[in-house]
Design a protein around this motif. Structure first.
Motif, PDB file in Angstrom:
ATOM      1  N   LEU A  89      -5.530  -8.085  -5.208  1.00 46.04           N
ATOM      2  CA  LEU A  89      -4.970  -6.732  -5.258  1.00 46.04           C
ATOM      3  C   LEU A  89      -5.218  -5.957  -3.965  1.00 46.04           C
ATOM      4  O   LEU A  89      -4.789  -4.806  -3.843  1.00 46.04           O
ATOM      5  CB  LEU A  89      -5.569  -5.958  -6.440  1.00 46.04           C
ATOM      6  CG  LEU A  89      -5.062  -6.342  -7.825  1.00 46.04           C
ATOM      7  CD1 LEU A  89      -5.854  -5.626  -8.914  1.00 46.04           C
ATOM      8  CD2 LEU A  89      -3.575  -6.027  -7.974  1.00 46.04           C
ATOM      9  N   GLY A 143      -8.928   1.898  -5.872  1.00 47.52           N
ATOM     10  CA  GLY A 143      -8.665   1.331  -7.189  1.00 47.52           C
ATOM     11  C   GLY A 143      -9.636   1.782  -8.255  1.00 47.52           C
ATOM     12  O   GLY A 143     -10.640   2.451  -7.980  1.00 47.52           O
ATOM     13  N   LYS A 169      -4.732   1.194  -7.363  1.00 49.39           N
ATOM     14  CA  LYS A 169      -4.570  -0.006  -8.171  1.00 49.39           C
ATOM     15  C   LYS A 169      -5.468   0.120  -9.415  1.00 49.39           C
ATOM     16  O   LYS A 169      -6.585   0.644  -9.337  1.00 49.39           O
ATOM     17  CB  LYS A 169      -4.966  -1.257  -7.383  1.00 49.39           C
ATOM     18  CG  LYS A 169      -4.146  -1.489  -6.117  1.00 49.39           C
ATOM     19  CD  LYS A 169      -2.734  -1.918  -6.453  1.00 49.39           C
ATOM     20  CE  LYS A 169      -1.906  -2.140  -5.191  1.00 49.39           C
ATOM     21  NZ  LYS A 169      -2.434  -3.210  -4.326  1.00 49.39           N
ATOM     22  N   SER A 192      -2.619  -3.731 -13.501  1.00 51.21           N
ATOM     23  CA  SER A 192      -2.002  -4.819 -12.726  1.00 51.21           C
ATOM     24  C   SER A 192      -2.402  -6.182 -13.262  1.00 51.21           C
ATOM     25  O   SER A 192      -1.619  -7.135 -13.195  1.00 51.21           O
ATOM     26  CB  SER A 192      -2.418  -4.714 -11.255  1.00 51.21           C
ATOM     27  OG  SER A 192      -1.908  -3.532 -10.676  1.00 51.21           O
TER      28      SER A 192
END
Length: 389
Positions: A89, A143, A169, A192
């Motif tokens: 990611l 994230g 994220k 995700s």
């Protein structure tokens, strides 16, 4: 095994332990031994022991189907799966995580020179508090990693909204949440990607192992490259990578266990319900409830010691262990109290109040294949006698 009626019956007061053999939190489910041995013989006959063999691929397909997701990428451990998902990611800088979780959640970031930023939890759910997450966002945040603690799903909508607002994220550590749902949607479909653990103490295990679930085709392909040194084909390395592959023998254990998974969940549910009945009249501990409208795996039987208990959480744990009831203090101390994070954040306790309070109250009681109603009643009798003094 014996029922306790008075404090004179307690092992800490000189009596014989209630159980002659220890009761564990997380004793492995072995499944159908003959089926596992059959799979093992197939592996040996095939002489394909690792490197994305047919057992691993079949297990990935079975797990993906079970969770209604496009991809399951099997790994050698849940921790390696976390590390590879984080790197795939492209997380960097700071990533927000709970401190009330297993240390691997934080280590998977720190190991890769990413700074874990600890946010507080909701004391009722034990999962990340979205308001606390929002307070910890800085320009360096890239994230959020939520954790579905005890298999109870985190505040996925609120966390996704924050991630979208700040262009972050979002992924989840779903180590406890194999097969669990939120609003009827199974784990693997939030953020995700979501990371599962198949460690031997989990109700579904592959001896040791893990996986990443995702509906993102590109992300799945990247993680498949990364778990095998970046190889695409025999001699063609097209991406940085490491060795994160699951072995065939681990997959064989997984294929064995997935055959009986519904039976295991039914047993876990019956053990949880037995504890619920046995502890109903004990006001000194609160049993954490599962949402019966959702799918749960009931792997963890968790109680919180209440304010009116005459003895502390640690005294209860010590007394239970003296009876051969190997109850555990999860997750104590919190990550921010362990190195290296205690050095990095010496004052973190001032803004992680709920995390610290919960960590000082929680006891995880024995569950799994060795437990039955009679044993549950005996464990409850120990707590009842101990906390009634």
């Amino acid at each position: 095994m014996k029922q306790l009626n008075t404090t004179h019956d307690l092992a800490i007061n000189g009596a014989e332990p209630a159980f002659t053999e220890p009761l564990h939190v997380g004793r492995p489910s072995i499944g159908d031994r003959e089926l596992f041995l059959r799979f093992t013989n197939e592996i040996l006959d095939r002489q394909w022991l690792t490197n994305n063999g047919p057992m691993v691929r079949e297990l990935e397909g079975r797990i993906a189907d079970y969770h209604d997701v496009s991809h399951c990428v099997a790994m050698c451990s849940g921790t390696v799966a976390l590390e590879i998902a984080i790197r795939a990611l492209q997380l960097k800088g700071e990533v927000i995580v709970p401190s009330y979780t297993f240390i691997a959640t934080a280590h998977a970031l720190h190991w890769q020179a990413i700074t874990p930023i600890f946010a507080d939890i909701d004391p009722h759910t034990h999962n990340l508090d979205p308001a606390a997450v929002r307070r910890m966002i800085t320009p360096r945040t890239t994230g959020i990693i939520g954790v579905h603690l005890w298999g109870r799903i985190a505040a996925v909508e609120a966390l996704q909204s924050i991630a979208d607002e700040y262009q972050l994220k979002l992924m989840f550590d779903a180590a406890h949440a194999f097969g669990c749902t939120h609003a009827g949607t199974k784990v693997g479909n939030f953020g995700s990607c979501e990371v599962l653990s198949f460690h031997a103490t989990k109700f579904f295990h592959t001896f040791e192992g893990g996986a990443v679930l995702t509906n993102d085709d590109e992300l799945a392909e990247t993680m498949r490259l990364m778990r095998n040194f970046g190889f695409s084909g025999v001699d063609n390395v097209i991406h940085p990578g490491t060795n994160g592959k699951m072995t065939e023998i681990a997959a064989a254990m997984g294929l064995t266990n997935i055959q009986s998974i519904d039976k295991v969940i039914d047993h876990n549910r019956s053990v949880y319900q037995a504890y619920s009945r046995a502890l109903a009249d004990v006001t000194t501990v609160d049993l954490l409830a599962y949402d019966e409208q959702e799918s749960n795996n009931y792997q963890y039987v968790v109680v919180e010691v209440t304010d009116n208990s005459p003895v502390t959480r640690d005294q209860i744990v010590d007394a239970l262990q003296a009876e051969n009831v190997l109850a555990r203090r999860y997750f104590w101390p919190c990550c921010h109290r362990k190195k290296p994070y205690s050095d990095l954040y010496p004052n973190a306790g001032s803004f992680l109040v709920n995390s610290e309070r919960v960590s000082e109250r929680v006891i995880v009681l024995p569950a799994g294949p060795e437990m039955d109603d009679e044993k549950v009643d005996a464990v409850a009798s120990i707590i009842r006698v101990l906390t009634s003094v």
